[in-house]
Design an enzyme around this catalytic site. Structure first.
Site, mmCIF file in Angstrom:
data_model
loop_
_atom_site.group_PDB
_atom_site.id
_atom_site.type_symbol
_atom_site.label_atom_id
_atom_site.label_comp_id
_atom_site.label_asym_id
_atom_site.label_seq_id
_atom_site.Cartn_x
_atom_site.Cartn_y
_atom_site.Cartn_z
ATOM 1 N N ASP A 108 21.102 59.075 -37.916
ATOM 2 C CA ASP A 108 20.160 57.991 -37.600
ATOM 3 C C ASP A 108 20.796 57.100 -36.540
ATOM 4 O OD1 ASP A 108 17.688 56.597 -39.581
ATOM 5 O OD2 ASP A 108 18.501 55.494 -37.875
ATOM 6 N N LEU A 155 12.833 63.441 -39.787
ATOM 7 C CA LEU A 155 11.991 62.252 -39.908
ATOM 8 C C LEU A 155 12.250 61.248 -38.782
ATOM 9 C CD1 LEU A 155 11.823 63.494 -42.824
ATOM 10 C CD2 LEU A 155 11.701 61.167 -43.681
ATOM 11 N N ALA A 178 8.338 66.095 -39.999
ATOM 12 C CA ALA A 178 7.413 65.021 -40.393
ATOM 13 C C ALA A 178 6.494 64.703 -39.222
ATOM 14 C CB ALA A 178 8.191 63.784 -40.814
ATOM 15 N N TYR A 217 1.880 58.304 -29.149
ATOM 16 C CA TYR A 217 2.482 58.790 -30.394
ATOM 17 C C TYR A 217 1.745 60.035 -30.895
ATOM 18 C CZ TYR A 217 4.249 58.518 -35.200
ATOM 19 O OH TYR A 217 4.838 58.795 -36.412
#
Ligand code: UDP
Length: 324
Positions: A31, A76, A117, A149
């Site tokens: 991350d 994700l 995801a 997006y």
């Protein structure tokens, strides 16, 4: 099982991290801490099976290193939240397209399976009664950053599908509808933490537009085990699965219910979209999932009601922030 979770310091990723550690996985979180935070991983960080790598999915070499030798990946990491997308369209496009391509390549090289995801945003303005996974996508102008997006996530899905078809990559796609729960912040515009936070502070609840737009909210702990079940089901490879809440509610009713349940003195104000998001913003009028496919394959059946969601989010926002 050796598992990598990209975006594991985010809202949903951190719940998934906890869930998989409790099941005995060795979990590596990758991350960049752009919208996620170490505070989200407070309960995981001392677990012997947990590793944290701070880095960006655009760093191809790092992504390869982290995924090498792993069994599976939950991807994700993404630029999410309407404000971030509208304010930083280029960065969002790069992260959401090139970052995903880096993850797909690394999974292929490592022989790892992948759960990608994706999002209900990809259906765009399709306001059908119940969106199946095959439903048409109705997007606005490619030059409006609001649609960036949805466009990028659609490309991600197409990439994933092509990797499955052409290289046999074991990849399943999930489309998350409005998922809510502790650690989701209102900072990036998400409506439930925003409204609940406003109600708790006694501030006016900001309902955008006429408030008659509807959504189906689901609670994070209803969704997380399903991510794992889908990832572990070979029949899921090459397919997409909706995961959304069962009850359709307008944002105005959500605000009213929030005030009632929390016994808040706050008023509800209607804020024009132009003021909330800038000129030319287009909202989705309605977004209702058909969960039949995920129900049939892995028994997905969300049970947490909208009232329970509001109360649980209020409880989490009232709780003291853990010391990091
Ligand atoms: N919204 C609102 N007030 C807020 C934040 C959002 O009325 O403070 C509206 C937003 O315009 C949209 C809905 O709530 O119609 C859900 O917004 P969110 O950003 O949570 O998710 P979206 O479904 O747009 O991805």
């Amino acid at each position: 099982m050796k598992t990598v979770i990209t975006g594991g310091a985010g809202f949903i990723g951190s719940h998934l991290t906890e869930y998989l550690l409790a099941r005995g996985d060795q979990v590596t979180v990758l991350d960049n801490l752009s919208t996620g935070s170490l505070a989200n991983l407070e309960s995981s960080r001392d677990h012997p099976g947990f590793t944290f790598v701070e880095g960006d999915i655009l760093d191809r070499q790092l992504v390869r290193e982290v995924i090498s030798g792993q069994d599976r990946v939950f991807h994700l990491a993404a630029a999410v939240g309407v404000h971030l997308i509208v304010d930083h369209p280029l960065e969002s496009l790069r992260t959401n397209i090139h970052g995903t391509e880096a993850v797909l390549d690394a999974c292929l090289e490592a022989g790892a399976s992948l759960l990608l995801a994706s999002t209900s945003e990809i259906y765009g303005k399709n306001a059908s009664d119940a969106l199946t996974e095959e439903a048409d996508r109705i997007l606005g102008s490619a030059l409006k950053s609001r649609w960036t997006y949805a466009a990028a996530k659609g490309i991600d899905e197409a990439f994933a599908h092509a990797y499955w078809r052409e290289f046999g990559l074991e990849v399943a796609i999930i489309r998350l509808f409005n998922t809510v729960g502790p650690r989701q912040t209102g900072r990036y515009g998400m409506v439930v933490p925003n409204l609940v936070g406003q109600a708790l502070r006694g501030q006016p609840l900001t309902v955008f537009g006429d408030g008659l737009q509807t959504r189906c909210f689901s609670y994070v702990t209803d969704v997380v085990p399903t991510l794992v079940r889908i990832a572990e089901e070979p029949k899921a490879y090459g397919q997409a699965f909706n995961l959304g809440g069962m009850t359709e509610i307008s944002i105005l009713d959500l605000a009213k219910r929030t005030v009632e349940l929390l016994d808040s003195p706050s008023e509800i104000t209607l804020v024009p979209y132009d003021v909330a998001y800038g000129e030319g913003y287009e909202d989705m009028r309605r977004r209702v999932p058909d969960n039949t496919r995920s129900g049939e394959l892995v028994g997905f059946k969300p049970t947490t009601t909208v009232d329970e969601i509001i109360l649980k989010v209020a409880e989490s926002l009232s709780a003291p922030v853990p010391v990091t």
